[in-house]
Motif scaffolding. Structure first.
Motif, short mmCIF file in Angstrom:
data_model
loop_
_atom_site.label_atom_id
_atom_site.label_comp_id
_atom_site.label_asym_id
_atom_site.label_seq_id
_atom_site.Cartn_x
_atom_site.Cartn_y
_atom_site.Cartn_z
N ASN A 54 -6.23 -11.23 16.56
CA ASN A 54 -6.76 -11.43 14.50
C ASN A 54 -5.64 -10.97 13.68
N THR A 55 -6.21 -9.51 14.05
CA THR A 55 -5.91 -7.82 12.54
C THR A 55 -4.33 -8.18 13.13
N TYR A 56 -3.61 -8.36 14.07
CA TYR A 56 -2.29 -8.51 14.10
C TYR A 56 -1.76 -9.73 13.56
N GLN A 57 -2.15 -10.99 13.88
CA GLN A 57 -1.82 -12.15 13.18
C GLN A 57 -2.44 -12.33 11.83
N GLU A 58 -2.69 -11.45 10.97
CA GLU A 58 -2.98 -11.79 10.51
C GLU A 58 -2.20 -10.58 9.33
N ASN A 59 -2.06 -9.64 9.72
CA ASN A 59 -0.19 -9.06 8.78
C ASN A 59 0.41 -9.41 9.17
N LEU A 60 0.74 -9.88 10.38
CA LEU A 60 1.87 -10.62 10.42
C LEU A 60 2.32 -11.21 9.35
N SER A 61 1.44 -12.83 9.27
CA SER A 61 1.27 -13.25 7.65
C SER A 61 1.56 -12.57 6.62
N GLN A 62 0.67 -11.93 6.55
CA GLN A 62 1.44 -11.37 5.22
C GLN A 62 1.88 -10.80 4.56
N THR A 63 3.08 -10.24 6.32
CA THR A 63 4.18 -9.41 5.64
C THR A 63 5.24 -10.88 5.93
N HIS A 64 5.37 -11.45 6.22
CA HIS A 64 5.73 -12.57 6.71
C HIS A 64 6.66 -13.20 5.61
N LYS A 65 8.17 -13.18 5.85
CA LYS A 65 8.87 -13.74 4.55
C LYS A 65 9.52 -14.86 4.67
N ASP A 66 8.78 -15.70 4.18
CA ASP A 66 9.10 -17.72 3.98
C ASP A 66 10.03 -17.53 3.46
N ASN A 67 10.36 -18.70 3.98
CA ASN A 67 12.01 -19.43 2.81
C ASN A 67 11.52 -20.90 2.57
N TYR A 68 10.63 -21.14 1.11
CA TYR A 68 10.49 -22.13 0.30
C TYR A 68 10.82 -23.20 0.46
N ASP A 69 12.45 -23.06 0.85
CA ASP A 69 12.87 -24.37 0.13
C ASP A 69 13.93 -24.91 1.88
N ASN A 70 13.27 -24.11 2.72
CA ASN A 70 13.08 -25.28 3.90
C ASN A 70 11.96 -25.44 4.35
N PHE A 71 11.27 -26.28 5.29
CA PHE A 71 9.83 -26.17 5.92
C PHE A 71 8.97 -24.72 6.19
N LEU A 72 8.33 -24.61 5.71
CA LEU A 72 7.64 -23.45 6.01
C LEU A 72 7.14 -23.55 8.07
N ALA A 73 7.19 -21.89 8.79
CA ALA A 73 7.10 -22.87 9.99
C ALA A 73 5.64 -22.63 9.96
N VAL A 74 4.85 -24.15 11.16
CA VAL A 74 3.98 -23.72 11.27
C VAL A 74 2.58 -22.71 11.66
N TYR A 75 3.52 -22.30 13.21
CA TYR A 75 2.74 -20.88 13.52
C TYR A 75 3.82 -19.74 12.68
N ILE A 76 3.54 -18.92 12.87
CA ILE A 76 4.51 -17.87 13.04
C ILE A 76 5.30 -17.31 13.81
N ALA A 77 5.53 -16.55 13.88
CA ALA A 77 6.80 -16.08 15.57
C ALA A 77 8.00 -14.85 15.15
N PRO A 78 7.53 -13.84 15.60
CA PRO A 78 8.69 -12.83 15.34
C PRO A 78 10.21 -13.27 16.25
N GLU A 79 11.18 -12.66 15.92
CA GLU A 79 12.51 -12.84 16.61
C GLU A 79 12.30 -12.05 18.41
N GLN A 80 13.68 -13.20 18.92
CA GLN A 80 13.68 -12.47 20.11
C GLN A 80 14.90 -11.49 20.69
#
Length: 927
Positions: A54-80
């Motif tokens: 849960n702590t990792y997911q919270e940190n990921l959501s805070q550091t993730h850079k969203d692009n508000y010109d497109n639909f936001l991702a429903v859930y955050i996932a890293p690159e392959q």
């Protein structure tokens, strides 16, 4: 006593043995052991692992850079993970590693506990967040199969399996998994939020936004997490807005605005509310005022670029393109943090100039900026690159016009005025004071627009980039010549050398006479550019011809590639106004006849009559009289090509009398055919091999007279004549002019012992007119192709953007050896006549350069390669020169060959058709 001691020892050993045995029997499947393992697994491992996750997911959501010109991702996932990279994975995290270790401990040591399923789920999730989606899929798949009877575990495992498959772009299998997820939802009473959210993301990816709304609304009701109060409502608002359900969208944006959402999400929600209120009230002016008011709030300072962008979007929607451009530029100038926003604004400026303002030169520059700023993962990145590369065609020609106009203007000045102007032009620039102007309610710096200096009609010498290019051109032609008298002389008299030596000695002894580097640079540049000025009538004529060719090619590009008939007509009319007499009048009149058919019938008829009256024998006149002439001409060209190959076979066999007869027959059957100059040249060589030099001179002079505009044979014949006349006595003494003639390498110019660097020349163009045919169907109307298509030239389909594997195989590094290559995709056709045409081109247009053409045969392809070129500039000049001539040089169908250039190292990597095609992809993407 001894017996008592012995007995005590035995009892102690027995107790220890029982204790050890009891300790070693924890794997026994009994209630006690199961209880102990469940207790340990739940609190020592599962609970702590979930806290870490849960702590990792919270940190990921805070550091993730969203692009508000497109639909936001429903859930955050890293690159392959990039498995081809030797670098360590970027998504590795100590928390994830610790969770993995705890889960593996449960599987290995707590086999009797009830938490093995959760351990496997944790192992799958840690691999998911590390970007290792293949391994994650396997864990989730195993869990789903093993615990199929446990609905909650089964549903959870399938949900995460679907997410992993979606990250692998395996949507077909992911859809099947989610079908099972959907049918399983009713079997559980809780924990439905994540499956519903995954179904919503899949619907967004599949562009089924109505279904996404349904799933996301249900997910929000099922969840108590923070994302159900901020992220998911924001996405729901975006979906409602896309579906034009503005009231519902406004409600969701308001919910986000009133929540404890991150400031960036809050700010974008507020921007969106302004936009939607504008749509609901139909008052765009109020929206602009509301947006500009946001600039007063210091908290919005980092979002100034987005505010200006939204204002520009409003003006664009109102079709006020001048204002839109102004605010788009303000957006780019204020963009300091959000590079994605800056790149998006550059793209908007590029599209605005391309589609609405018709300023293709500016559009090219903005596409360049967008390509350099936006990430390569941007959805339309490939199209941006293609547009940028192809609009370079226009930019180069507008720069040519600006350069020649500037040179001519300076050349017309009196000598003193000319020297004064050059002195002012090359005076080092001082930093100009930045003007300040007020836009809206904010004072902002007035940014000097770098693009204005490159527009049509701009003064050449104010463009430092163009000056630098010209200075480089001078050095390529004359070398790094010292600043001295008689600088053209390679060999100097002893007196001159002594004078120079004395001057150099004086220069080293007297510090007072040493000039500053700035002065030397200025003087050198003035001298270099003085040599470029068209001061004589001949130089002026050559300068005029460069302008004519540039205008003609620009108009053709507008007409045939961009399909902008109005702009093409304007350029053709400018060309006629400036140069009423030029070598393209027939093509210009015909193009204006076509261009005015829907605009001005009287003009169209006037230009039609000009073509028929002034150029009755031209292909344009024949096309007007017979609309099917172009198709017939194409069929005729195929027949003439095949006949040429037959005559050339006789030439190779040294059956020269048959060559003369064959050339005469073809020219009689097809007078004025596209290869007549080449037939005449073969006939001339055959005459030279069977008759004296007077006969050879007669036919050579006849070629010059009959084909004055031919750019393939004419330069070659002129070189031959110059060599024969220089050695006329030797030729006169022979009974047969060409007694030592090598059939494979005909040449009359002196052989060079060493290869000479290719001198940069202007790209050669086909002067022979080509009928502008019907408008071509371009796969993507927004992505123009490089060269205007012609009836004799079939445009190859667009190649895919180069893949990482191609980048690894081929290198972009510059080299000391380049080749120009013509790849013929058929090993059954003869390329002898085509190689002969390449040799003709080389000797006629690049004499004295030591260029050789050779043949490399692959299993399925033949590679004619020309070299050696010492740098990229030389081989690119050759490429640009020969490309327009290829339809006349190559005696194979246009669909079977491709021309490109390549480094020696990359050429060595081409072993078969697969590697050849991969390099062609690489070439088109990088050059």
């Amino acid at each position: 006593m001894n017996n008592y001691t012995k007995l005590s020892i035995k009892i102690l050993i027995s107790c220890l043995s029982i204790a050890i045995f009891s300790g070693c029997s924890t794997q026994k499947n009994n209630a006690k052991n199961r209880g102990l393992q469940n207790l340990s697994a739940r609190y020592n491992y599962i609970y702590n692992s979930n806290v870490l996750l849960n702590t990792y997911q919270e940190n990921l959501s805070q550091t993730h850079k969203d692009n508000y010109d497109n639909f936001l991702a429903v859930y955050i996932a890293p690159e392959q993970i990039d498995y081809s990279s030797t670098a360590p994975p970027q998504n590795s995290d100590k928390a994830l590693d610790e969770i993995t270790q705890k889960a593996q401990t449960i599987v290995a040591e707590k086999a009797l506990s009830n938490y093995i399923d959760e351990a496997y789920i944790l192992l799958g999730k840690t691999n998911f967040y590390k970007g290792n989606y293949f391994t994650a899929t396997e864990y989730f798949d195993y869990t789903a199969r093993t615990y199929k009877n446990n609905n909650k575990v089964y549903l959870n495992a399938l949900t995460w399996k679907a997410r992993s498959l979606m990250r692998l772009n395996n949507y077909d299998l992911a859809i099947k998994v989610l079908d099972t997820v959907y049918t399983t939802l009713d079997s559980v009473k809780s924990e439905k939020a994540e499956p519903l959210a995954t179904l919503a993301q899949m619907s967004i990816d599949q562009l089924d936004y109505k279904k996404a709304i349904t799933y996301l609304e249900a997910a929000i009701k099922e969840s108590n997490q923070i994302q159900s109060r901020t992220r998911w409502p924001y996405i729901l608002a975006q979906l409602y807005e896309h579906e034009k359900e503005y009231d519902a969208s406004l409600k969701s944006y308001t919910k986000v605005e009133n929540s404890n959402a991150p400031f960036e999400m809050y700010f974008n929600a507020k921007l969106s509310k302004i936009r939607i209120n504008d749509l609901l009230n139909d008052q765009s002016s109020n929206r602009k005022q509301a947006l500009l008011k946001l600039l007063k709030d210091d908290k919005n300072f980092d979002y100034t670029d987005q505010i200006y962008y939204e204002v520009a979007e409003d003006y664009y929607g109102d079709a006020d393109y001048a204002k839109a451009e102004e605010y788009y530029k303000l957006s780019t100038s204020k963009s300091t943090i959000n590079q994605y926003q800056k790149g998006l604004t550059y793209l908007k400026l590029a599209d605005l100039n391309f589609k609405n303002l018709g300023n293709y030169v500016n559009a090219k520059l903005y596409y360049d900026s967008a390509a350099n700023t936006l990430p390569k993962t941007y959805l339309g990145y490939d199209a941006i690159l293609k547009k940028s590369q192809n609009l370079e065609y226009l930019t180069q020609r507008y720069q040519t016009i600006a350069k020649q106009d500037s040179l001519q203007m300076i050349a017309k000045l009196p000598e003193q005025a000319r020297e004064k102007m050059l002195d002012e032009i090359f005076e080092p620039k001082k930093n100009s004071i930045t003007n300040v102007k007020t836009v809206g309610n904010e004072k902002s710096s007035k940014i000097n627009d770098p693009f204005k200096s490159r527009n049509n009609g701009a003064f050449y010498f104010s463009n430092t980039s163009a000056i630098s290019t010209g200075f480089t051109d001078f050095k390529k032609k004359w070398g790094n010549r010292p600043l001295e008298d008689n600088w053209r002389q390679s060999l100097k008299s002893s007196a001159q050398v002594n004078q120079q030596n004395q001057a150099s000695v004086i220069g080293t002894e007297s510090s007072n006479d040493i000039k500053s580097t700035t002065v030397l640079d200025k003087t050198e540049k003035i001298k270099a550019y003085s040599l470029l000025l068209p001061l004589t009538a001949e130089q002026r004529s050559k300068s005029d011809q460069q302008i004519i060719e540039a205008y003609f090619e620009i108009a053709s590009f507008y007409q045939q590639v961009l399909e902008d008939q109005e702009e093409a007509t304007k350029v053709y009319e400018i060309l006629l106004a400036r140069y009423p007499q030029n070598n393209h009048l027939d093509a210009i009149y015909y193009s204006l006849y076509l261009g005015n058919t829907k605009r001005d019938l009287s003009k169209s008829e006037s230009y039609k009559n000009m073509v028929l009256a002034k150029f009755p024998n031209s292909v344009y006149a024949k096309t007007i009289l017979d609309p099917n002439f172009s198709a017939k001409q194409n069929a005729l060209d195929v027949e003439v090509n095949n006949a040429y190959n037959a005559v050339f076979d006789k030439y190779e066999k040294k059956d020269f009398s048959s060559v003369i007869i064959g050339a005469n027959e073809i020219n009689q059957r097809f007078p004025g055919n596209s290869l007549q100059a080449q037939y005449d040249y073969l006939k001339a060589i055959a005459i030279g091999r069977t008759q004296n030099v007077d006969s050879l001179l007669t036919v050579f002079n006849k070629i010059i007279t009959q084909h004055p505009n031919d750019q393939l044979i004419n330069p070659l014949v002129k070189d031959h004549l110059a060599y024969i006349n220089a050695n006329l006595a030797s030729f006169k003494a022979r009974k047969i002019a060409l007694i030592d003639f090598d059939a494979t390498e005909p040449r009359f110019i002196a052989q060079q012992e060493n290869s000479i660097t290719v001198i940069k020349q202007e790209p050669l163009k086909i002067i022979d007119p080509v009928i502008p045919g019907p408008k071509k169907v371009i796969p993507d109307a927004n992505v123009p192709i490089v060269n205007p298509p012609t009836p004799t030239q079939i445009t190859a389909p667009n190649q895919p953007i180069v893949s990482p594997a191609v980048e690894i195989l081929f290198s972009k590094a510059e080299s000391n050896t380049y080749y120009y290559v013509i790849a013929v995709g058929d090993v059954t056709v003869s390329v002898s006549s085509s190689r002969f045409g390449v040799g003709q081109f080389n000797r006629g247009n690049f004499p004295g350069t030591g260029l050789k053409h050779q043949l490399e045969e692959l299993d399925d392809d033949q590679l004619i390669y020309v070299g050696n070129f010492e740098n990229l500039t030389d081989v690119r000049n050759y490429f640009e020169g020969i490309t327009p001539q290829l339809p006349r040089i190559m005696k194979v169908p246009a669909t079977k060959y491709t021309g490109f250039f390549i480094t020696k190292d990359n050429f060595a990597k081409i072993k078969n058709r697969e590697t050849l095609n991969r390099y062609i992809e690489f070439f088109k993407s990088n050059y």
